[in-house]
Design a protein around this motif. Structure first.
Motif, PDB file in Angstrom:
ATOM      1  N   LEU A 355       9.046   6.136  13.494  1.00  0.00           N
ATOM      2  CA  LEU A 355       8.139   5.039  13.837  1.00  0.00           C
ATOM      3  C   LEU A 355       6.704   5.391  13.497  1.00  0.00           C
ATOM      4  N   ARG A 356       6.381   6.673  13.616  1.00  0.00           N
ATOM      5  CA  ARG A 356       5.007   7.074  13.350  1.00  0.00           C
ATOM      6  C   ARG A 356       4.752   7.247  11.866  1.00  0.00           C
ATOM      7  N   PHE A 357       5.677   7.928  11.177  1.00  0.00           N
ATOM      8  CA  PHE A 357       5.421   8.261   9.779  1.00  0.00           C
ATOM      9  C   PHE A 357       6.316   7.499   8.812  1.00  0.00           C
ATOM     10  N   GLY A 358       7.531   7.214   9.231  1.00  0.00           N
ATOM     11  CA  GLY A 358       8.549   6.837   8.256  1.00  0.00           C
ATOM     12  C   GLY A 358       8.591   5.384   7.881  1.00  0.00           C
ATOM     13  N   MET A 359       8.019   4.513   8.702  1.00  0.00           N
ATOM     14  CA  MET A 359       8.106   3.098   8.375  1.00  0.00           C
ATOM     15  C   MET A 359       6.969   2.306   8.996  1.00  0.00           C
ATOM     16  N   ALA A 360       6.839   1.073   8.503  1.00  0.00           N
ATOM     17  CA  ALA A 360       5.880   0.149   9.092  1.00  0.00           C
ATOM     18  C   ALA A 360       6.713  -0.942   9.753  1.00  0.00           C
ATOM     19  N   ASN A 362       6.178  -3.763  11.096  1.00  0.00           N
ATOM     20  CA  ASN A 362       5.995  -5.188  10.806  1.00  0.00           C
ATOM     21  C   ASN A 362       6.243  -5.520   9.340  1.00  0.00           C
ATOM     22  N   PHE A 363       6.588  -4.510   8.551  1.00  0.00           N
ATOM     23  CA  PHE A 363       6.996  -4.768   7.176  1.00  0.00           C
ATOM     24  C   PHE A 363       8.486  -5.107   7.186  1.00  0.00           C
ATOM     25  N   ASP A 364       8.922  -5.802   6.142  1.00  0.00           N
ATOM     26  CA  ASP A 364      10.340  -6.125   6.123  1.00  0.00           C
ATOM     27  C   ASP A 364      11.154  -4.981   5.506  1.00  0.00           C
ATOM     28  N   GLU A 367      10.186  -4.036   1.942  1.00  0.00           N
ATOM     29  CA  GLU A 367       8.922  -3.302   1.854  1.00  0.00           C
ATOM     30  C   GLU A 367       9.087  -1.861   2.348  1.00  0.00           C
ATOM     31  N   ASN A 368       9.884  -1.696   3.409  1.00  0.00           N
ATOM     32  CA  ASN A 368      10.103  -0.344   3.908  1.00  0.00           C
ATOM     33  C   ASN A 368      10.988   0.478   2.987  1.00  0.00           C
ATOM     34  N   ILE A 370      10.688   0.815  -0.065  1.00  0.00           N
ATOM     35  CA  ILE A 370       9.914   1.500  -1.103  1.00  0.00           C
ATOM     36  C   ILE A 370       8.739   2.275  -0.509  1.00  0.00           C
ATOM     37  N   LEU A 371       8.700   2.398   0.815  1.00  0.00           N
ATOM     38  CA  LEU A 371       7.611   3.164   1.425  1.00  0.00           C
ATOM     39  C   LEU A 371       7.751   4.630   1.005  1.00  0.00           C
ATOM     40  N   SER A 372       6.721   5.167   0.421  1.00  0.00           N
ATOM     41  CA  SER A 372       6.670   6.500  -0.191  1.00  0.00           C
ATOM     42  C   SER A 372       7.315   6.499  -1.577  1.00  0.00           C
ATOM     43  N   ARG A 410      14.798  -9.358   3.918  1.00  0.00           N
ATOM     44  CA  ARG A 410      13.502  -9.906   4.285  1.00  0.00           C
ATOM     45  C   ARG A 410      13.277  -9.880   5.795  1.00  0.00           C
TER      46      ARG A 410
ATOM     47  N   ARG B   2      11.281 -17.078   8.275  1.00  0.00           N
ATOM     48  CA  ARG B   2      10.280 -16.157   8.772  1.00  0.00           C
ATOM     49  C   ARG B   2       8.890 -16.632   8.351  1.00  0.00           C
ATOM     50  N   TYR B 210       0.086  -3.664  -1.555  1.00  0.00           N
ATOM     51  CA  TYR B 210       1.096  -3.052  -0.691  1.00  0.00           C
ATOM     52  C   TYR B 210       0.478  -1.872   0.067  1.00  0.00           C
ATOM     53  N   GLU B 217      -1.149  -1.526   8.585  1.00  0.00           N
ATOM     54  CA  GLU B 217      -0.003  -1.561   9.498  1.00  0.00           C
ATOM     55  C   GLU B 217       0.199  -0.223  10.189  1.00  0.00           C
ATOM     56  N   ASN B 218       0.132   0.858   9.424  1.00  0.00           N
ATOM     57  CA  ASN B 218       0.453   2.170   9.954  1.00  0.00           C
ATOM     58  C   ASN B 218      -0.182   3.246   9.077  1.00  0.00           C
ATOM     59  N   GLU B 220      -0.651   6.346   9.397  1.00  0.00           N
ATOM     60  CA  GLU B 220       0.050   7.624   9.252  1.00  0.00           C
ATOM     61  C   GLU B 220       1.203   7.499   8.267  1.00  0.00           C
ATOM     62  N   ALA B 221       1.887   6.355   8.311  1.00  0.00           N
ATOM     63  CA  ALA B 221       2.944   6.132   7.333  1.00  0.00           C
ATOM     64  C   ALA B 221       2.335   6.025   5.936  1.00  0.00           C
ATOM     65  N   TYR B 224       1.799   9.458   4.708  1.00  0.00           N
ATOM     66  CA  TYR B 224       3.111  10.000   4.338  1.00  0.00           C
ATOM     67  C   TYR B 224       3.560   9.435   2.992  1.00  0.00           C
ATOM     68  N   ALA B 225       3.237   8.164   2.751  1.00  0.00           N
ATOM     69  CA  ALA B 225       3.640   7.525   1.501  1.00  0.00           C
ATOM     70  C   ALA B 225       2.746   7.932   0.337  1.00  0.00           C
ATOM     71  N   ARG B 343       2.549  -0.872  21.148  1.00  0.00           N
ATOM     72  CA  ARG B 343       3.482  -0.474  20.104  1.00  0.00           C
ATOM     73  C   ARG B 343       4.865  -0.321  20.679  1.00  0.00           C
TER      74      ARG B 343
END
Lengths: 521, 343
Positions: A355-360, A362-364, A367-368, A370-372, A410, B2, B210, B217-218, B220-221, B224-225, B343
């Motif tokens: 939750l802190r580093f690995g994803m956002a 509120n993103f779908d 979007e998550n 392709i994060l990183s 989505r 949505r 993006y 949004e985050n 810290e993420a 990391y990204a 959160r």
């Protein structure tokens, strides 16, 4: 002398006698933290409360200090049942807790911090009178604190004294300390211990929460060991041995090993030499660590959290500067603070806290997914545009291939369960075609099915010839999956070797900071 | 589904706002239905009214972008007001002093205004990135500096000879064409809408967008990204500055009859701050901002009709408008609070 209502001078039978009976605690999310714990505390004694992460030590003491209500069970003080609705209730009964994370206001002076929240604003006018009382408290207990310096300028050890003074000033007879030595230098630890003995002689009782065997053996009169929400042992300290405590701490269950192809590991993928990394407080968190992870093996690092594991992985993932030493990936040094370069070179990173580093949240899902990986040419078109058709296809493939249950690509990730969120992160990382996988607490907080599935994936990766670095506070997980292990304690590896050569008890000893006989490295 | 949800929430909020506004009118013995009818007819009754509503909406959809792009990157950039003044000054300068051929002149004046706006946002951006200065503080200060600087320049350097109350008007070659005789709506609205669409595309269609949204949004993420956070913040400020600069230009080279900046800044003042409300109502979305700006324009233009057709006191008209805006802003305000603190 006028007796201050909250601050009674210590004479004779000052302490309380506390009894906790059959304490159960189930958190709102269903996590069972305590399963019927009995705990007692006599006047003028120091009790060491020992256990691994998640054993329930902190939860038990938060209940005693009024921060959490027990789900079931009762607390008695001098035989009289009490019920605390908040920490103020517990303080009124003379019970106070010093937490791992300090609650000081950085720009305020030590004196102001000690007085803060004490008697409302009227006290600010009577600061001088209050100063006398604080002064007397410090003399009586032997704490030395510069009262007029903003606490942000004080070293961590002194800040902790301020925190303790703050609790004592409220007339505390029972002092609870949660892992008080974790941020202290050895010298500061010595000083803290001297001070605790003096408090004890003054009649106060102390609960000392820790995972460090040497410290608990040195300071306590009696030791209570918790494991998985139950008391697994209780013993006067003079009768205790490190081996016995370690066994109580980690249990003796034999962990079934996950089946794996018996193939010899390949060439080293990751080589770390004499690595030193600084923690957030500016003190070394990783203190000279050397190891290698070879292709086709899982290298597990066991240890109680907060012993430098996070900082180690962050350095490997390009998220934290390297103070000294070097990191080689496939024989070539990894540039510091360049996460994308690390990913490009073949590092996949399942971060410690999704939750802190690995994803956002509120993103779908797309979007998550392709994060990183948002820099990868596959997901881009000319001019820095995102290739949405390809991202959406990729996301739905991830959902299918990694059994992620989600309303759709989505759907906002917030709407997914923890297990499915983690499967998404794991899937995203494992499909990077990595050379090295950094997996940190990969199954934390997950249900049984997701846990088993993710562990299986990691072993598959190993069998496919990837190098896997597994860091977990869950000893069972490390033992179940790893080919070789290291035990990390205070920023160092106490031992490195094939998993078979260590007994569980030995690992438990090392997690508590003791090196078993014949294992000196 | 949505995507439709914010829209439905906003429609719901509009009805609540209208009802509450109506309740407010009752004790003063006005007929809310009649008043709202006048409001609607005033705003959309004739094609002329629609165009006036749109003319009011044009700068607002742009200053809303400034705030919205900030929020998307986790910033609270309230510097649109000052950046808009600087854009207006840039437009006056380029439009009235540079002799350029038709066609090119409009483009140059527009770009100069956007550049001025972006440059004015650059300082708070760099202060934030290098020194960690909070953008609320720096942009408020820069709004005031811009206010006095713009006034000074307007009076001492750009004033129209013989008419000190305003600057030199834009040369005819630098003016956006008026869309209909007697209207104040010019072709600048197309530029504004295009800009909003472009920002929408950048935010959701590019890696830069993006990364910018991920930082918001985050953070810290984002680290990391591998996102370079300072770069994302810089772009958020610059895009916002360009939008605000364009908003300033729209009032100089895109709004008759003055075609110039009043020395009091009277024809641009508060457009930047209004953009914050527009952005909130538009859910901090560039396209939502267009709709919200039209609503604001309608309230502004139609509000006058409420005054003299339904006889509602002008103060009450403003109170009712304010109520509608507040209820509309609530959903997004709540979402922002939730994102930031819960959160």
């Amino acid at each position: 002398m006028l007796a201050h209502p909250h601050f009674r001078p210590s004479v004779r039978t000052m302490g309380l006698r506390i009894e906790m009976r059959e304490i159960h605690k189930v958190y709102p999310d269903g996590t069972v933290a305590l399963r019927g714990v009995d705990f007692r505390l006599e006047r003028g004694e120091i009790v060491g409360l020992l256990g691994e992460n998640g054993a329930g030590k902190t939860t038990l003491m938060k209940i005693l200090s009024g921060l959490l209500p027990p789900t079931r069970g009762e607390i008695r003080i001098d035989g009289r049942p009490v019920r605390f609705r908040n920490p103020a209730d517990a303080l009124r009964e003379g019970i106070g807790m010093v937490h791992q994370i300090f609650t000081l206001v950085p720009p305020y002076t030590a004196l102001e911090n000690i007085l803060l929240g004490q008697e409302g604003s009227a006290l600010w006018l009577a600061k001088d009178r209050a100063r006398d009382r604080v002064q007397r408290l410090l003399e009586e207990t032997g704490l030395s604190i510069p009262l007029d310096v903003p606490v942000e300028l004080l070293p961590v050890g002194v800040q902790q004294r301020v925190e303790i003074a703050k609790v004592l000033y409220r007339g505390t007879q029972v002092l609870i300390l949660d892992e008080p030595t974790s941020a202290l230098t050895p010298l500061e630890v010595e000083e803290l211990f001297r001070f605790l003995r003096r408090l004890k002689e003054g009649g106060r009782s102390i609960v000392f929460i820790t995972h460090k065997l040497r410290e608990v053996l040195e300071i306590s009169d009696r030791i209570v060991v918790l494991r998985n929400g139950r008391v697994t042992g209780e013993i006067p300290t003079i009768e205790a041995t490190p081996e016995l405590l370690a066994e109580w701490m980690v249990g003796r269950a034999v962990v079934p090993r996950v089946s794996r192809s018996p193939r010899p590991p390949g060439e080293p993928v990751l080589v770390v030499r004499d690595l030193e990394v600084m923690g957030d407080l500016g003190l070394p968190a990783v203190r000279g660590v050397s190891f290698e992870v070879r292709a086709g093996e899982i290298f597990g690092i066991a240890g109680v959290e907060g012993n430098g594991q996070s900082e180690l992985v962050q350095a490997l993932g390009g998220l934290r500067p390297i103070h000294r030493g070097e990191i080689l990936l496939d024989g070539k040094p990894l540039p510091p603070l360049a996460p994308i370069e690390a990913y490009r070179r073949g590092i996949a990173h399942i971060p410690e806290d999704r939750l802190r580093f690995g994803m956002a949240l509120n993103f779908d899902v797309a979007e998550n997914s392709i994060l990183s990986r948002q820099w990868e040419p596959v997901f881009l078109r000319g001019g820095g545009r995102l290739n949405w058709p390809r991202i959406l296809t990729f996301a739905s493939e991830l959902l299918q291939r990694f059994q992620v249950i989600a309303p759709g690509v989505r759907a906002v990730v917030r709407s997914l369960s923890g297990g499915n969120q983690q499967k998404l992160v794991v899937g995203r990382e494992l499909t990077k075609e990595p050379r090295l996988i950094l997996a940190v607490h990969p199954t934390r907080g997950l249900d049984v099915a997701s846990t088993a599935y993710i562990r299986e994936l990691l072993v598959q990766m190993r069998d496919a010839g990837k190098a896997v670095l597994l860091i977990s506070a869950d000893l069972d997980e490390v033992l179940e999956l790893s080919d070789r292990i290291a035990v990390m304690y205070e920023g160092k590896f106490l031992a490195v070797g094939p998993v078979e050569v260590f007994t569980r008890e030995e690992i438990g000893l090392m997690m508590g900071g003791m090196i078993p006989e014949g294992r000196a490295r | 589904m949505r995507r439709a949800r914010p829209l439905l929430e906003s429609l719901f909020a509009i009805s609540i706002g209208l009802i509450v506004g109506g309740l407010l009118m009752l004790p003063f013995r006005y007929d809310p239905l009649k008043a709202y009818q006048a409001l609607f007819r005033g705003a959309f009754g004739t094609s002329h009214d629609i165009m006036e509503t749109l003319a009011f909406a044009t700068p607002l959809m742009l200053t809303a972008i400034t705030f919205a792009v900030g929020v998307r990157a986790g910033l609270f950039n309230i510097g649109a007001e000052g950046q808009m003044y600087m854009g207006a000054i840039g437009a006056v300068f380029a439009a009235s002093l540079l002799p350029l051929p038709p066609g090119i002149h409009v483009v140059v004046a527009t770009l100069v205004a956007m550049l001025f706006g972006a440059l004015w946002s650059l300082v708070p951006a760099l202060l934030k990135i290098w020194r960690g200065v909070h953008e609320v503080i720096s942009t408020i200060m820069f709004n005031w500096i811009a206010f006095h600087l713009a006034m000074y320049l307007a009076i001492y350097y750009l004033a129209e000879p013989g008419r000190a109350e305003r600057t030199r008007p834009a040369l005819p070659t630098a003016r956006y064409p008026i869309l209909a005789e007697g209207s104040t709506l010019t072709a600048v609205i197309f530029v504004a809408v295009l800009f909003c669409i472009a920002v929408y595309f950048v935010l959701w269609g590019t890696r830069l967008g993006y990364e910018l949204r991920l930082v918001g949004e985050n953070p810290e993420a984002a680290r990391y990204a591998g996102v370079r956070i300072s770069r994302a913040l810089l772009w958020s400020f610059l895009i916002g500055g360009m939008a605000a600069g364009l908003a300033g230009a729209s009032q100089i080279i895109g709004r008759p009859p003055a075609w110039s900046l009043y020395a009091t800044l009277g024809n641009v003042v508060t457009l930047g701050f209004d953009g914050i409300g527009v952005a909130l109502v538009g859910r901090n979305h560039p396209l939502g901002g267009i709709l919200a700006a039209i609503l604001f324009g309608a309230l502004q233009h139609g509000g006058r009709f409420m005054e003299y057709h339904a006889g509602v006191l002008s103060e009450l008209v403003r109170a009712v408008n304010g109520l509608i805006v507040i209820t509309l802003a609530v959903p997004e305000l709540w979402a922002m609070v939730r994102r930031r603190w819960i959160r």
